[in-house]
Write a protein that holds these residues in place. Sequence first.
Motif, PDB file in Angstrom:
ATOM      1  N   SER A 103       6.782   1.053   9.809  1.00  0.00           N
ATOM      2  CA  SER A 103       6.485   1.833  11.001  1.00  0.00           C
ATOM      3  C   SER A 103       5.420   2.885  10.681  1.00  0.00           C
ATOM      4  O   SER A 103       5.282   3.302   9.541  1.00  0.00           O
ATOM      5  CB  SER A 103       7.745   2.506  11.528  1.00  0.00           C
ATOM      6  OG  SER A 103       8.288   3.345  10.538  1.00  0.00           O
ATOM      7  N   PRO A 104       4.655   3.298  11.682  1.00  0.00           N
ATOM      8  CA  PRO A 104       3.584   4.276  11.458  1.00  0.00           C
ATOM      9  C   PRO A 104       4.116   5.632  11.054  1.00  0.00           C
ATOM     10  O   PRO A 104       5.208   5.978  11.198  1.00  0.00           O
ATOM     11  CB  PRO A 104       2.855   4.346  12.781  1.00  0.00           C
ATOM     12  CG  PRO A 104       3.657   3.631  13.793  1.00  0.00           C
ATOM     13  CD  PRO A 104       4.702   2.861  13.057  1.00  0.00           C
ATOM     14  N   PHE A 119      -3.191   3.461  -2.968  1.00  0.00           N
ATOM     15  CA  PHE A 119      -2.600   2.764  -4.106  1.00  0.00           C
ATOM     16  C   PHE A 119      -2.297   1.345  -3.633  1.00  0.00           C
ATOM     17  O   PHE A 119      -1.590   1.164  -2.636  1.00  0.00           O
ATOM     18  CB  PHE A 119      -1.310   3.458  -4.558  1.00  0.00           C
ATOM     19  CG  PHE A 119      -1.531   4.809  -5.173  1.00  0.00           C
ATOM     20  CD1 PHE A 119      -1.918   4.932  -6.496  1.00  0.00           C
ATOM     21  CD2 PHE A 119      -1.326   5.962  -4.426  1.00  0.00           C
ATOM     22  CE1 PHE A 119      -2.111   6.180  -7.065  1.00  0.00           C
ATOM     23  CE2 PHE A 119      -1.503   7.213  -4.994  1.00  0.00           C
ATOM     24  CZ  PHE A 119      -1.907   7.329  -6.318  1.00  0.00           C
ATOM     25  N   CYS A 120      -2.829   0.341  -4.318  1.00  0.00           N
ATOM     26  CA  CYS A 120      -2.769  -1.043  -3.846  1.00  0.00           C
ATOM     27  C   CYS A 120      -2.158  -1.976  -4.890  1.00  0.00           C
ATOM     28  O   CYS A 120      -2.555  -1.934  -6.053  1.00  0.00           O
ATOM     29  CB  CYS A 120      -4.170  -1.565  -3.554  1.00  0.00           C
ATOM     30  SG  CYS A 120      -5.123  -0.612  -2.370  1.00  0.00           S
ATOM     31  N   GLU A 137       1.817  10.909   3.477  1.00  0.00           N
ATOM     32  CA  GLU A 137       2.391   9.869   2.623  1.00  0.00           C
ATOM     33  C   GLU A 137       2.898   8.737   3.514  1.00  0.00           C
ATOM     34  O   GLU A 137       3.795   8.941   4.323  1.00  0.00           O
ATOM     35  CB  GLU A 137       3.557  10.406   1.799  1.00  0.00           C
ATOM     36  CG  GLU A 137       3.181  11.522   0.839  1.00  0.00           C
ATOM     37  CD  GLU A 137       4.401  12.087   0.155  1.00  0.00           C
ATOM     38  OE1 GLU A 137       4.932  11.409  -0.747  1.00  0.00           O
ATOM     39  OE2 GLU A 137       4.822  13.200   0.539  1.00  0.00           O
ATOM     40  N   LEU A 138       2.298   7.555   3.364  1.00  0.00           N
ATOM     41  CA  LEU A 138       2.673   6.393   4.169  1.00  0.00           C
ATOM     42  C   LEU A 138       2.699   5.157   3.279  1.00  0.00           C
ATOM     43  O   LEU A 138       1.950   5.066   2.313  1.00  0.00           O
ATOM     44  CB  LEU A 138       1.652   6.164   5.284  1.00  0.00           C
ATOM     45  CG  LEU A 138       1.433   7.303   6.276  1.00  0.00           C
ATOM     46  CD1 LEU A 138       0.193   7.038   7.117  1.00  0.00           C
ATOM     47  CD2 LEU A 138       2.651   7.472   7.146  1.00  0.00           C
ATOM     48  N   SER A 139       3.548   4.211   3.634  1.00  0.00           N
ATOM     49  CA  SER A 139       3.529   2.928   2.919  1.00  0.00           C
ATOM     50  C   SER A 139       3.342   1.808   3.936  1.00  0.00           C
ATOM     51  O   SER A 139       3.708   1.938   5.099  1.00  0.00           O
ATOM     52  CB  SER A 139       4.820   2.717   2.126  1.00  0.00           C
ATOM     53  OG  SER A 139       5.920   2.592   2.994  1.00  0.00           O
ATOM     54  N   ARG A 140       2.751   0.728   3.457  1.00  0.00           N
ATOM     55  CA  ARG A 140       2.515  -0.442   4.294  1.00  0.00           C
ATOM     56  C   ARG A 140       2.745  -1.694   3.464  1.00  0.00           C
ATOM     57  O   ARG A 140       2.527  -1.713   2.254  1.00  0.00           O
ATOM     58  CB  ARG A 140       1.069  -0.477   4.813  1.00  0.00           C
ATOM     59  CG  ARG A 140       0.689   0.704   5.701  1.00  0.00           C
ATOM     60  CD  ARG A 140       1.345   0.596   7.064  1.00  0.00           C
ATOM     61  NE  ARG A 140       0.866   1.585   7.990  1.00  0.00           N
ATOM     62  CZ  ARG A 140       1.482   2.741   8.232  1.00  0.00           C
ATOM     63  NH1 ARG A 140       2.579   3.056   7.594  1.00  0.00           N
ATOM     64  NH2 ARG A 140       0.988   3.580   9.123  1.00  0.00           N
ATOM     65  N   LEU A 144       0.826  -1.198   0.000  1.00  0.00           N
ATOM     66  CA  LEU A 144       0.000   0.000   0.000  1.00  0.00           C
ATOM     67  C   LEU A 144       0.860   1.247   0.000  1.00  0.00           C
ATOM     68  O   LEU A 144       1.864   1.310   0.712  1.00  0.00           O
ATOM     69  CB  LEU A 144      -0.876   0.062   1.259  1.00  0.00           C
ATOM     70  CG  LEU A 144      -1.955  -0.976   1.454  1.00  0.00           C
ATOM     71  CD1 LEU A 144      -2.583  -0.830   2.830  1.00  0.00           C
ATOM     72  CD2 LEU A 144      -3.001  -0.845   0.379  1.00  0.00           C
ATOM     73  N   LEU A 145       0.474   2.203  -0.785  1.00  0.00           N
ATOM     74  CA  LEU A 145       1.002   3.553  -0.718  1.00  0.00           C
ATOM     75  C   LEU A 145      -0.208   4.429  -0.450  1.00  0.00           C
ATOM     76  O   LEU A 145      -1.153   4.457  -1.253  1.00  0.00           O
ATOM     77  CB  LEU A 145       1.689   3.948  -2.022  1.00  0.00           C
ATOM     78  CG  LEU A 145       2.196   5.387  -2.115  1.00  0.00           C
ATOM     79  CD1 LEU A 145       3.242   5.674  -1.038  1.00  0.00           C
ATOM     80  CD2 LEU A 145       2.768   5.648  -3.500  1.00  0.00           C
TER      81      LEU A 145
END
Length: 153
Positions: free
Chosen positions: A152-153, A39-40, A132-135, A3-4
């Motif tokens: 990390s969060p 975004f997946c 803006e985070l990525s997982r 994920l973005l």
Amino acid sequence: MRLLLMHADLIAYETLSRTKVAETDIVAKDAMQDALVAFCAVESADETDPEDIAAQTAAEIRAVAAKVGAVRVMIYPYAHLSSDLARPAAAVSVLKETARVLMATSSLEVRRAPFGYYKKFTVICKGHPLSELSRHLVPSQKGTAADTCLSSP
């Protein structure tokens, strides 16, 4: 699942052409203001437990939306986040299930960009610390309660 996540002032897309794996019955052009864009990239490992990965993805999107105060979500297929993708039919199924779970478990307005199309798009990112985070999520191991968020969060 890769994920973005971007908290955006605007997300807008327009389909240009189909690929051979394009889904049918789509919204060809759409836009949302003040939305969390997810975004997946559905990965091959996600096919082992698609319901679990959809539930995890929905929970992560829900949590980030709450943190940033977003009330709208655009789920946007983005294969470019991974080199180990799920089969197209499996990916569409996971993305649809993620949207269904989000709508069933929150008051978020949820839309989904179509899978399998070349699209032009615009994103205007808000630019705050959580915008803006990525997982990276992986299917849960049966019988464990391990946290599957690897970033990390």
